[in-house]
Design an enzyme around this catalytic site. Structure first.
Site, PDB file in Angstrom:
ATOM      1  N   LEU A  12       0.805  -1.226   0.000  1.00 35.33           N
ATOM      2  CA  LEU A  12       0.000   0.000   0.000  1.00 35.33           C
ATOM      3  C   LEU A  12       0.840   1.278   0.000  1.00 35.33           C
ATOM      4  O   LEU A  12       0.529   2.232   0.717  1.00 35.33           O
ATOM      5  CB  LEU A  12      -0.976  -0.021   1.184  1.00 35.33           C
ATOM      6  CG  LEU A  12      -2.004  -1.154   1.104  1.00 35.33           C
ATOM      7  CD1 LEU A  12      -2.791  -1.267   2.411  1.00 35.33           C
ATOM      8  CD2 LEU A  12      -2.971  -0.949  -0.064  1.00 35.33           C
ATOM      9  N   VAL A  14       2.172   4.456  -2.525  1.00 35.26           N
ATOM     10  CA  VAL A  14       1.316   5.363  -3.322  1.00 35.26           C
ATOM     11  C   VAL A  14       0.501   4.643  -4.401  1.00 35.26           C
ATOM     12  O   VAL A  14      -0.722   4.804  -4.478  1.00 35.26           O
ATOM     13  CB  VAL A  14       2.205   6.444  -3.985  1.00 35.26           C
ATOM     14  CG1 VAL A  14       1.380   7.398  -4.804  1.00 35.26           C
ATOM     15  CG2 VAL A  14       2.979   7.194  -2.922  1.00 35.26           C
ATOM     16  N   ASN A 106       7.073  -2.883 -11.629  1.00 37.41           N
ATOM     17  CA  ASN A 106       7.957  -2.804 -12.803  1.00 37.41           C
ATOM     18  C   ASN A 106       8.996  -3.919 -12.693  1.00 37.41           C
ATOM     19  O   ASN A 106      10.162  -3.678 -12.410  1.00 37.41           O
ATOM     20  CB  ASN A 106       8.671  -1.450 -12.836  1.00 37.41           C
ATOM     21  CG  ASN A 106       7.820  -0.388 -13.497  1.00 37.41           C
ATOM     22  OD1 ASN A 106       7.050  -0.659 -14.406  1.00 37.41           O
ATOM     23  ND2 ASN A 106       7.954   0.845 -13.029  1.00 37.41           N
ATOM     24  N   SER A 132       0.831   1.558 -15.696  1.00 42.46           N
ATOM     25  CA  SER A 132       1.431   2.874 -15.949  1.00 42.46           C
ATOM     26  C   SER A 132       0.439   3.999 -15.696  1.00 42.46           C
ATOM     27  O   SER A 132      -0.757   3.853 -15.915  1.00 42.46           O
ATOM     28  CB  SER A 132       1.922   2.966 -17.392  1.00 42.46           C
ATOM     29  OG  SER A 132       2.465   4.257 -17.606  1.00 42.46           O
ATOM     30  N   LYS A 186       5.781  -3.293 -20.683  1.00 43.56           N
ATOM     31  CA  LYS A 186       5.848  -2.127 -19.775  1.00 43.56           C
ATOM     32  C   LYS A 186       7.285  -1.579 -19.728  1.00 43.56           C
ATOM     33  O   LYS A 186       7.502  -0.359 -19.681  1.00 43.56           O
ATOM     34  CB  LYS A 186       5.369  -2.517 -18.365  1.00 43.56           C
ATOM     35  CG  LYS A 186       5.528  -1.406 -17.317  1.00 43.56           C
ATOM     36  CD  LYS A 186       4.730  -0.176 -17.672  1.00 43.56           C
ATOM     37  CE  LYS A 186       4.789   1.034 -16.796  1.00 43.56           C
ATOM     38  NZ  LYS A 186       5.711   1.261 -15.784  1.00 43.56           N
ATOM     39  N   HIS A 189       7.755   0.422 -22.769  1.00 47.68           N
ATOM     40  CA  HIS A 189       6.990   1.672 -22.552  1.00 47.68           C
ATOM     41  C   HIS A 189       7.868   2.665 -21.777  1.00 47.68           C
ATOM     42  O   HIS A 189       7.959   3.838 -22.135  1.00 47.68           O
ATOM     43  CB  HIS A 189       5.701   1.374 -21.775  1.00 47.68           C
ATOM     44  CG  HIS A 189       5.051   2.573 -21.138  1.00 47.68           C
ATOM     45  ND1 HIS A 189       5.555   3.175 -20.002  1.00 47.68           N
ATOM     46  CD2 HIS A 189       3.970   3.308 -21.494  1.00 47.68           C
ATOM     47  CE1 HIS A 189       4.815   4.226 -19.689  1.00 47.68           C
ATOM     48  NE2 HIS A 189       3.835   4.318 -20.572  1.00 47.68           N
ATOM     49  N   ASN A 190       8.523   2.179 -20.743  1.00 46.08           N
ATOM     50  CA  ASN A 190       9.368   3.065 -19.937  1.00 46.08           C
ATOM     51  C   ASN A 190      10.587   3.551 -20.718  1.00 46.08           C
ATOM     52  O   ASN A 190      11.003   4.700 -20.575  1.00 46.08           O
ATOM     53  CB  ASN A 190       9.820   2.352 -18.657  1.00 46.08           C
ATOM     54  CG  ASN A 190       8.704   2.297 -17.629  1.00 46.08           C
ATOM     55  OD1 ASN A 190       7.543   2.458 -17.945  1.00 46.08           O
ATOM     56  ND2 ASN A 190       9.050   2.052 -16.373  1.00 46.08           N
ATOM     57  N   GLU A 193       9.378   6.185 -22.738  1.00 46.29           N
ATOM     58  CA  GLU A 193       9.155   7.321 -21.813  1.00 46.29           C
ATOM     59  C   GLU A 193      10.480   8.084 -21.582  1.00 46.29           C
ATOM     60  O   GLU A 193      10.515   9.316 -21.648  1.00 46.29           O
ATOM     61  CB  GLU A 193       8.603   6.753 -20.501  1.00 46.29           C
ATOM     62  CG  GLU A 193       8.471   7.708 -19.335  1.00 46.29           C
ATOM     63  CD  GLU A 193       8.080   6.954 -18.050  1.00 46.29           C
ATOM     64  OE1 GLU A 193       7.043   6.265 -18.046  1.00 46.29           O
ATOM     65  OE2 GLU A 193       8.821   7.048 -17.048  1.00 46.29           O
TER      66      GLU A 193
END
Ligand code: 6PG
Length: 482
Positions: A12, A14, A106, A132, A186, A189-190, A193
């Site tokens: 838990l 963010v 990730n 993401s 992913k 994707h990063n 990014e």
């Protein structure tokens, strides 16, 4: 007996908190668990405040697991690596055959594949799901990239279809493929990014250092760009950043931020994978190198003293602001197309190696909303792959090719201007070199082959006849030396 939750979420911090609240808000009662109990109480408190959402908190792993309806689904949002293994150990001890674990971190894709095998031995199903969108995305609609057990995907499909960001072409989620494909996608994707952020930073540097734009002018330029072909989350937040004043002193906050970029590893993995698969990804690689160089702050400060006496220009070039803004926009856009072409080619190469059968157009579609690289132009990438699923490169799509042709002179002007002014644009230059290498039917690789054959007898092919040849270059050269 208390009513069971539809799903559970452990971890838990963010992202975990926000995803749990998002799931609850979409009408799925959720149990939450964290190793340190304060986070559990904090989440339950937030659920109350944000509309009495159906969130139940647990401080005990066994009670948490048993509070979920069967077959149980538990999403993990925990720091990648060994902490995930530890949490699986703790939770799996109370899980039963047919239950399912979804890792939303990730994670390195091979760790997911190993865990899938281990889970199988326990009779558990396993998914590695890229998530993401940062804090805001997790709460209001992320882009989700689940890969692994299709059966597990089907268990949670109803939930993730609602939880994901919604765009005109549907929810930003799809079953990616088998094994660690969700994590791999992913990761790329990063990497993309990283490339996008670097290209934007270079646009900023050229406009600021050469064009002498103020932060307000920069904000105006980026805001106007966000209304056109560059419209995207990263351009939007960049425009916002230029408008934020320093709350601890005078001026804009961005000018007070230390120029040292941090990273957590996914960009580096992307470049390592590109090398492993022999896929050229120079724009993404240059963004990684730029982060490394930014880290040498103290060394750079010393170097700037050593080279102070050398007249490198350092931005002292006269330019017309509006022309420069337009040129930089075009250079940024063309560079971005090259970067996405690299990322897509990397995914395709991995898909072929692993037999994942990934659909590039569908990946572009689920990146249209929710994620960090969300952008209007992803719809055009999707359409390019719809037109031709076997497209060798995005650069070969007739529409993108036309756009590159239209922007290339502005792009060359920006890179040349930056070079002459002593301002580095590694991403834009790498993209331009990528484009120029890709579009030429003959490269100087013939000379490299000749050199390899000269010193190592590595042989070479000829353009005019089939086969492999070796020449005694040294002997012949000695006879004919002038
Ligand atoms: C996202 C982001 C997110 C994070 C990465 C990159 O898609 O929501 O990519 O996962 O920003 O961890 O972070 P670094 O720049 O620290 O490597």
């Amino acid at each position: 007996m208390a009513e069971l939750s539809r799903i559970g979420l452990a971890g838990l911090a963010v992202m975990g908190q926000n995803l749990a609240l998002n799931i609850a808000e979409k009408g799925f009662p959720i149990s939450v668990y964290n190793r340190s109990p304060e986070k559990v109480d904090e989440t339950v408190e937030r659920a109350k405040l944000e509309g009495n959402l159906p969130v139940k908190g647990f401080h005990d792993a066994k009670e948490f697991v048993h509070s979920i309806q069967k077959p149980r689904v538990i999403i993990l949002l925990i720091k990648a690596g060994p902490p995930v293994d530890k949490s699986i150990e703790t939770l799996a001890a109370h899980m039963e055959e047919g239950d399912c674990i979804v890792d939303g971190g990730n994670e390195w894709y091979e760790n997911t594949e190993r865990r899938q095998e281990e889970a199988k031995k326990r009779g558990l199903l396993y998914l590695g799901m890229g998530v993401s969108g940062g804090e805001e995305g997790a709460r209001n609609g992320p882009s989700l990239m689940p890969g692994g057990s299709y059966e597990a995907y089907k268990y949670i499909e109803d939930i993730i279809l609602k939880v994901a960001a919604q765009v005109d072409s549907g929810p930003c989620v799809t079953y990616i493929g088998k094994g660690g494909s969700g994590n791999f996608v992913k990761m790329v994707h990063n990497g993309i990014e990283y490339g996008d952020m670097q290209l934007i930073a270079e646009a900023y540097d050229v406009l600021k250092s050469v064009g002498k734009l103020t932060n307000q002018e920069l904000q105006e330029a980026f805001s106007s760009w966000n209304k056109g072909e560059l419209c995207s989350f990263l351009i939007e937040i960049t425009a916002d950043i230029f408008g934020v004043q320093d709350d601890k002193g005078d001026g804009c906050l961005v000018d007070k931020v230390l120029d040292k970029t941090g990273m957590k590893g996914t960009g580096k993995w992307t470049v390592q994978q590109a090398a492993e698969l022999s896929v050229a990804a120079p724009t993404i690689a240059s963004s990684l190198d730029s982060r490394f160089l930014s880290g040498l702050k103290e060394e750079r400060m010393e170097a700037s003293k050593v080279f102070k006496s050398v007249d490198l220009g350092d931005g002292n070039v006269e330019v017309a602001k509006q022309t420069l803004i337009d040129d930089v926009r075009k250079a940024l856009y063309a560079s971005k197309i090259c970067s996405y072409a690299q990322g897509m080619n990397l995914i395709r190469a991995k898909s072929a190696e692993k037999g994942w059968d990934l659909k590039l157009g569908e990946l572009a579609r689920i990146w249209k909303g929710g994620c960090i690289i969300r952008a209007v132009f992803l719809d055009r990438i999707k359409k390019a792959y719809d037109r031709n699923p076997h497209l060798a490169s995005l650069l070969m799509d007739p529409e993108f090719a036309q756009e590159m042709i239209e922007r290339q002179s502005a792009w060359r002007r920006v890179v040349t201007l930056a070079i002459n002014a002593g301002i580095s644009t590694p991403g834009m230059s790498a993209s331009l070199a990528y484009f120029d290498s890709y579009r030429r039917d003959r490269l100087p690789a013939n000379l490299v082959q000749a050199q390899r054959d000269y010193f190592g007898a590595h042989t070479y092919e000829r353009i005019d006849m089939p086969g492999w040849f070796h020449t005694e270059w040294f002997k012949i050269a000695k006879q004919t030396k002038i």
